[in-house]
Write a protein that holds these residues in place. Structure first.
Motif, PDB file in Angstrom:
ATOM      1  N   VAL A  90       0.816  -1.243   0.252  1.00 15.12           N
ATOM      2  CA  VAL A  90       0.137   0.030   0.174  1.00 15.12           C
ATOM      3  C   VAL A  90       1.039   1.433   0.250  1.00 15.12           C
ATOM      4  O   VAL A  90       0.267   1.818  -0.999  1.00 15.12           O
ATOM      5  N   PHE A  91       1.856   1.114   0.976  1.00 16.31           N
ATOM      6  CA  PHE A  91       2.585   2.493   0.771  1.00 16.31           C
ATOM      7  C   PHE A  91       3.859   2.916   0.392  1.00 16.31           C
ATOM      8  O   PHE A  91       4.685   3.724   0.577  1.00 16.31           O
ATOM      9  N   LYS A  92       4.238   1.285  -0.121  1.00 15.78           N
ATOM     10  CA  LYS A  92       5.797   1.047  -0.356  1.00 15.78           C
ATOM     11  C   LYS A  92       6.574   0.970  -0.324  1.00 15.78           C
ATOM     12  O   LYS A  92       7.596   2.483  -0.674  1.00 15.78           O
TER      13      LYS A  92
ATOM     14  N   GLY B 167       4.796   2.613  16.048  1.00 14.07           N
ATOM     15  CA  GLY B 167       4.387   3.327  16.005  1.00 14.07           C
ATOM     16  C   GLY B 167       2.714   2.557  15.318  1.00 14.07           C
ATOM     17  O   GLY B 167       2.387   2.583  15.775  1.00 14.07           O
ATOM     18  N   PHE B 168       2.877   1.847  14.509  1.00 16.10           N
ATOM     19  CA  PHE B 168       2.139   1.036  13.897  1.00 16.10           C
ATOM     20  C   PHE B 168       0.882  -0.126  14.976  1.00 16.10           C
ATOM     21  O   PHE B 168      -0.193   0.428  14.854  1.00 16.10           O
ATOM     22  N   THR B 169       1.869  -0.513  15.932  1.00 16.96           N
ATOM     23  CA  THR B 169       1.963  -1.477  17.155  1.00 16.96           C
ATOM     24  C   THR B 169       1.004  -0.446  18.165  1.00 16.96           C
ATOM     25  O   THR B 169      -0.379  -0.953  17.924  1.00 16.96           O
TER      26      THR B 169
ATOM     27  N   SER C 136      -2.641   5.568   9.515  1.00 20.39           N
ATOM     28  CA  SER C 136      -1.825   4.614   8.774  1.00 20.39           C
ATOM     29  C   SER C 136      -1.491   5.682   7.755  1.00 20.39           C
ATOM     30  O   SER C 136       0.467   6.397   7.807  1.00 20.39           O
ATOM     31  N   LYS C 137      -2.332   6.376   7.433  1.00 20.24           N
ATOM     32  CA  LYS C 137      -1.857   7.406   5.753  1.00 20.24           C
ATOM     33  C   LYS C 137      -1.121   8.342   6.767  1.00 20.24           C
ATOM     34  O   LYS C 137      -0.659   9.212   6.363  1.00 20.24           O
ATOM     35  N   LEU C 138      -1.703   9.268   8.120  1.00 21.99           N
ATOM     36  CA  LEU C 138      -1.018  10.261   8.626  1.00 21.99           C
ATOM     37  C   LEU C 138       0.247  10.374   9.363  1.00 21.99           C
ATOM     38  O   LEU C 138       1.101  11.859   9.459  1.00 21.99           O
TER      39      LEU C 138
ATOM     40  N   ARG D 251       4.052   7.826   6.798  1.00 21.95           N
ATOM     41  CA  ARG D 251       3.950   8.893   5.986  1.00 21.95           C
ATOM     42  C   ARG D 251       5.043   8.778   5.345  1.00 21.95           C
ATOM     43  O   ARG D 251       6.259   7.954   6.140  1.00 21.95           O
ATOM     44  N   LYS D 252       5.082   9.096   4.328  1.00 22.30           N
ATOM     45  CA  LYS D 252       6.689   9.534   3.668  1.00 22.30           C
ATOM     46  C   LYS D 252       7.711  10.542   4.163  1.00 22.30           C
ATOM     47  O   LYS D 252       7.262  11.759   4.688  1.00 22.30           O
TER      48      LYS D 252
END
Length: 169
Positions: A78-80, A95-97, A141-143, A147-148
């Motif tokens: 998704v976020f590659k 952070g994901f956890t 996840s997106k923000l 985040r790149k």
């Protein structure tokens, strides 16, 4: 008449709505998350219905199974993201956890409210609560998590130059 901040916000919303990459990313996230939801619900149903475990233990166990699967799939497809080093990987995974722990706490609380206190049916409640948690997880996840990294000045100028010429950045 809208102020400058309102115009900027509306402009950003308009750009996002017309951004093909945003929609591709969102659909990939949704598809992978749906797969995670199916795994989560299957493990949850097995534990509550077949083994008779309570909703809290079952929900946490199902969450743990899906945690590792979703991190790998979301970061790669998704976020590659390509992790520069082990520290970067660990930092993002933690952070994901952390976001998933927060949403799991929310999910367990809502399940206990809907199933245990309100007497709603178990599996439909799990579906509703999981949907609420998924929206929460996507936003974070997106923000935040995926985040790149910020581009340095030369990359940013090059992207703006290419974009101005009509090339894909």
């Amino acid at each position: 008449m809208p102020d400058n901040n309102s115009r900027n916000l509306l402009s950003k919303i308009n750009q996002t709505v017309h951004d093909r990459t945003f929609w591709q990313e969102t659909l990939k996230y949704a598809a992978i998350s749906f797969g995670g939801f199916v795994i989560n619900l299957s493990v949850y149903a097995l534990l509550t219905e077949a083994l008779g475990l309570n909703v809290t233990v079952s929900s946490v166990a199902a969450w743990l199974v899906v945690l590792f699967v979703l991190y790998g799939l979301h970061s790669k497809f998704v976020f590659k993201l390509h992790h520069d080093n082990l520290t970067d990987l660990v930092k993002r995974f933690l952070g994901f956890t952390a976001t998933r722990v927060t949403s799991e706490i929310l999910e367990v609380l809502l399940l206990n409210i809907t199933v245990e206190m309100a007497g709603w049916s178990n599996l439909p409640s799990k579906i509703l609560v999981s949907f609420i948690a998924a929206l929460f997880n996507y936003a974070l996840s997106k923000l935040i998590i995926f985040r790149k990294k910020e581009l340095d000045a030369s990359q940013s100028v090059a992207m703006e130059f290419n974009h101005a010429d009509g090339d894909a950045a």
